[in-house]
Design a protein around this motif. Structure first.
Motif, PDB file in Angstrom:
ATOM      1  N   ASN A  62      27.127  50.021  21.575  1.00 21.68           N
ATOM      2  CA  ASN A  62      25.524  50.155  20.541  1.00 21.68           C
ATOM      3  C   ASN A  62      25.826  49.402  19.546  1.00 21.68           C
ATOM      4  N   TYR A 104      26.800  45.223  20.093  1.00 17.75           N
ATOM      5  CA  TYR A 104      25.427  44.648  20.268  1.00 17.75           C
ATOM      6  C   TYR A 104      24.981  44.563  19.231  1.00 17.75           C
ATOM      7  N   HIS A 105      24.966  45.634  17.884  1.00 21.44           N
ATOM      8  CA  HIS A 105      24.404  44.912  16.550  1.00 21.44           C
ATOM      9  C   HIS A 105      25.261  44.038  15.384  1.00 21.44           C
ATOM     10  N   HIS A 163      23.920  40.393  14.062  1.00 21.37           N
ATOM     11  CA  HIS A 163      23.880  39.896  12.633  1.00 21.37           C
ATOM     12  C   HIS A 163      24.886  38.584  12.698  1.00 21.37           C
ATOM     13  N   GLU A 217      24.303  55.650  14.247  1.00 18.58           N
ATOM     14  CA  GLU A 217      22.677  54.755  13.863  1.00 18.58           C
ATOM     15  C   GLU A 217      23.329  55.105  11.982  1.00 18.58           C
ATOM     16  N   ARG A 273      26.112  52.783  12.530  1.00 17.07           N
ATOM     17  CA  ARG A 273      25.821  51.314  13.017  1.00 17.07           C
ATOM     18  C   ARG A 273      24.697  50.606  11.687  1.00 17.07           C
ATOM     19  N   HIS A 286      27.567  46.258   9.271  1.00 15.53           N
ATOM     20  CA  HIS A 286      27.659  44.335   8.660  1.00 15.53           C
ATOM     21  C   HIS A 286      28.087  44.231   7.244  1.00 15.53           C
ATOM     22  N   ILE A 339      14.871  47.082  16.059  1.00 19.60           N
ATOM     23  CA  ILE A 339      16.800  46.793  16.057  1.00 19.60           C
ATOM     24  C   ILE A 339      16.828  45.194  16.402  1.00 19.60           C
ATOM     25  N   SER A 381      16.903  41.737  12.267  1.00 21.19           N
ATOM     26  CA  SER A 381      18.301  41.199  12.905  1.00 21.19           C
ATOM     27  C   SER A 381      18.008  39.834  11.959  1.00 21.19           C
TER      28      SER A 381
END
Lengths: 262, 286
Positions: free
Chosen positions: A107, A110-111, A115, A155, A158, A162, B113, B117
């Protein structure tokens, strides 16, 4: 009529919303909303269900554009330079948004990809972010195996991955038991003191507010009050934040309960 | 205080060309992972066309004679005739399933989600589409593999290669259609209504199960509907490509529809013009 804060406004608000009005058809969801949330501080956006909190979050995260006013994240206008603004923002939505079938690490990776963070760096950042919420040992577990509170913390990890400067959380404690709620709030507060990250925390639970926080009261799409909990209490002539909130919200009801769309 | 300075002064992560590639790969990777984890979905994607092939086609083989029509050069079995239609059906199901799962299934959170981005909205949608196409190709080739042992195969093994570009394009069109529809239909309670109102009409009013000249013999109106149905052209594009040929009309229609559906999806998800902004608030995309 709003309570003006005695604290001088921060030199540079990390999040700045000015004069935002938003309607869905004839229903005005947000009516001339302005607020600032500084870096390194906890700003609570308090409002009952339907106050417009989620609409405001949708605008800040640019699910759709604000048609009036402006929204800035660290000086970047969300509408004019969305990429730069969104890159500095971490978001935890009200709805659960993890893939239950995938592992915690998958998960997060993927996040990271969303980015534009390459695999090697992503793994390092994901491990670090999980460490921040004390879940590094669960990295290879499927999300389905986690408790509700742990999912929320993933979460948050997550949202931090970034390296955002500002964190938005939309009623993150909904559905959590008291213990998990406490852990979650403590963790987010720790991020503020240790990392200097700014937080806008939407809630309808006034007991989540601490004395040093900044509070924005939203009711029927309007900002009813801004200030410290002490200021709100002084205005409502009570010593309980919850009671102060109800009084302030009540003031909004009296003059014109049903506001015509502006 | 220094910590505070740190976080706001942290260097901005720029949106780079390499970042685009990372983002695209990530989206496809996730879709693939999800697909592998949902064994039921893979199985039903495989079983559905095989039921048509093994049972329906076998039963109708005697009833429906297919004369020699291009691209076929000899008499063919009915199974061979409907194979391209079934391949397109796999992609139709896949396109609608992966997009419409955003509407229900609590998948919608995943859409949010995706949309926060920093990459442009159109790019995210195209990436999502690419991921869907990749998954549909896995399904189609798995189907072809099984069909091969049932003697349903193109004349030459090259057919498996020449059909690939056609599948990419038809997958694009059907995926984009699903994506556009996912933004329009908020009320679809379950997949059954999608089957009734989209999949069945598109599938049956096409050249998937019977050649169009047969349809024309029974009803001119139905014939006209079939010819206007983009799914017919998807099927024909695949049918000819399996035999190393290009059906130019089909190619034009499928390309055109792909662009139109994609533009519709991009428009629907655009933050300023989009339907998400107009349709009843944050619930529209929670």
């Amino acid at each position: 009529m709003t309570v003006t804060s005695q604290i001088p406004p921060p030199a540079s608000a990390a999040l700045k919303v000015s004069g935002v009005t938003h309607s869905f058809g004839s229903k005005t969801a947000l009516d001339d909303v302005s607020l600032e949330a500084p870096a390194g501080a906890f700003t609570a956006l308090v409002g009952q269900n339907g106050a417009g909190k989620t609409t405001l979050f949708s605008l800040i995260t640019r699910l759709y554009n604000n048609t009036s006013g402006s929204i800035e994240v660290l000086g970047e206008d969300v509408r004019r330079s969305p990429a730069r603004a969104l890159a500095r923002l971490g978001v935890v939505f009200q709805a659960r948004t993890l893939d239950l079938e995938l592992t915690v690490m998958q998960n997060l990776l993927y996040h990271a990809a969303l980015h534009g963070i390459g695999r090697r760096e992503a793994k390092r950042l994901a491990a670090a972010a999980l460490g921040r919420v004390s879940l590094e040992s669960r990295a290879s577990d499927k999300v389905r195996a986690l408790s509700g509170g742990q999912m929320r913390r993933v979460e948050i990890a997550r949202a931090l991955l970034h390296g955002p400067a500002f964190l938005l959380l939309d009623e993150p404690t909904v559905g959590l038991d008291i213990g998990s709620r406490r852990t979650l709030i403590d963790e987010v507060r720790r991020l503020i003191t240790e990392d200097g990250i700014g937080v806008l925390w939407a809630t309808h639970l006034t007991d989540e507010i601490a004395a040093a926080d900044r509070v924005v009261v939203l009711h029927q799409g309007k900002v009813m009050a801004k200030g410290t909990p002490r200021e709100l209490c002084a205005r409502a002539k009570t010593d309980d934040v919850g009671a102060a909130f109800m009084t302030i919200v009540g003031e909004g009801e009296r003059p014109a309960p049903q506001k015509a769309s502006a | 205080m220094s910590a505070i300075a740190d976080v706001t002064a942290r260097p901005q992560r720029e949106v780079t060309a390499k970042g685009y590639l990372v983002c695209l790969t990530g989206i496809v990777w996730r879709e693939g992972l999800r697909f592998l984890h949902q064994r039921g979905r893979f199985l039903s994607a495989l079983v559905r066309p095989l039921v048509w092939l093994f049972i329906f086609a076998a039963g109708f083989r005697a009833t429906l004679g297919v004369s020699i029509i291009p691209p076929y050069e000899t008499y063919i079995l009915y199974e061979v005739y409907i194979a391209p239609g079934l391949m397109a059906m796999i992609q139709l199901f896949n396109g609608l399933q992966s997009s419409l799962s955003m509407v229900y299934d609590r998948e919608v959170g995943a859409m949010r989600i995706l949309l926060v981005s920093p990459y442009p909205r159109w790019f995210l949608l195209v990436s999502k589409l690419t991921a869907g196409i990749a998954v549909s190709l896995l399904q189609v080739y798995a189907f072809l593999f099984v069909a091969y042992f049932w003697d349903v195969a193109p004349d030459s093994h090259w057919g498996y290669v020449t059909v690939l570009p056609a599948l990419l394009l038809t997958g694009f069109m059907l995926g984009a259609m699903g994506l556009a529809m996912s933004s329009v239909f908020k009320q679809l309670e379950n997949f059954a209504s999608v089957m009734n109102f989209v999949i069945f009409p598109m599938f049956f009013a096409s050249s998937a199960l019977y050649p169009l000249w047969r349809v024309q013999q029974s009803s001119e109106l139905l014939f006209a509907i079939c010819r206007w149905n983009p799914f017919t052209h998807a099927v024909e594009l695949i049918r000819f490509a399996l035999y190393g040929q290009i059906e130019w009309t089909a190619l034009a229609v499928v390309s055109g529809c792909s662009i139109v559906f994609l533009l519709a999806a991009v428009f629907a998800y655009d933050p300023s013009t989009g339907l998400t902004a107009r349709r009843g608030g944050p619930d529209a995309a929670k």
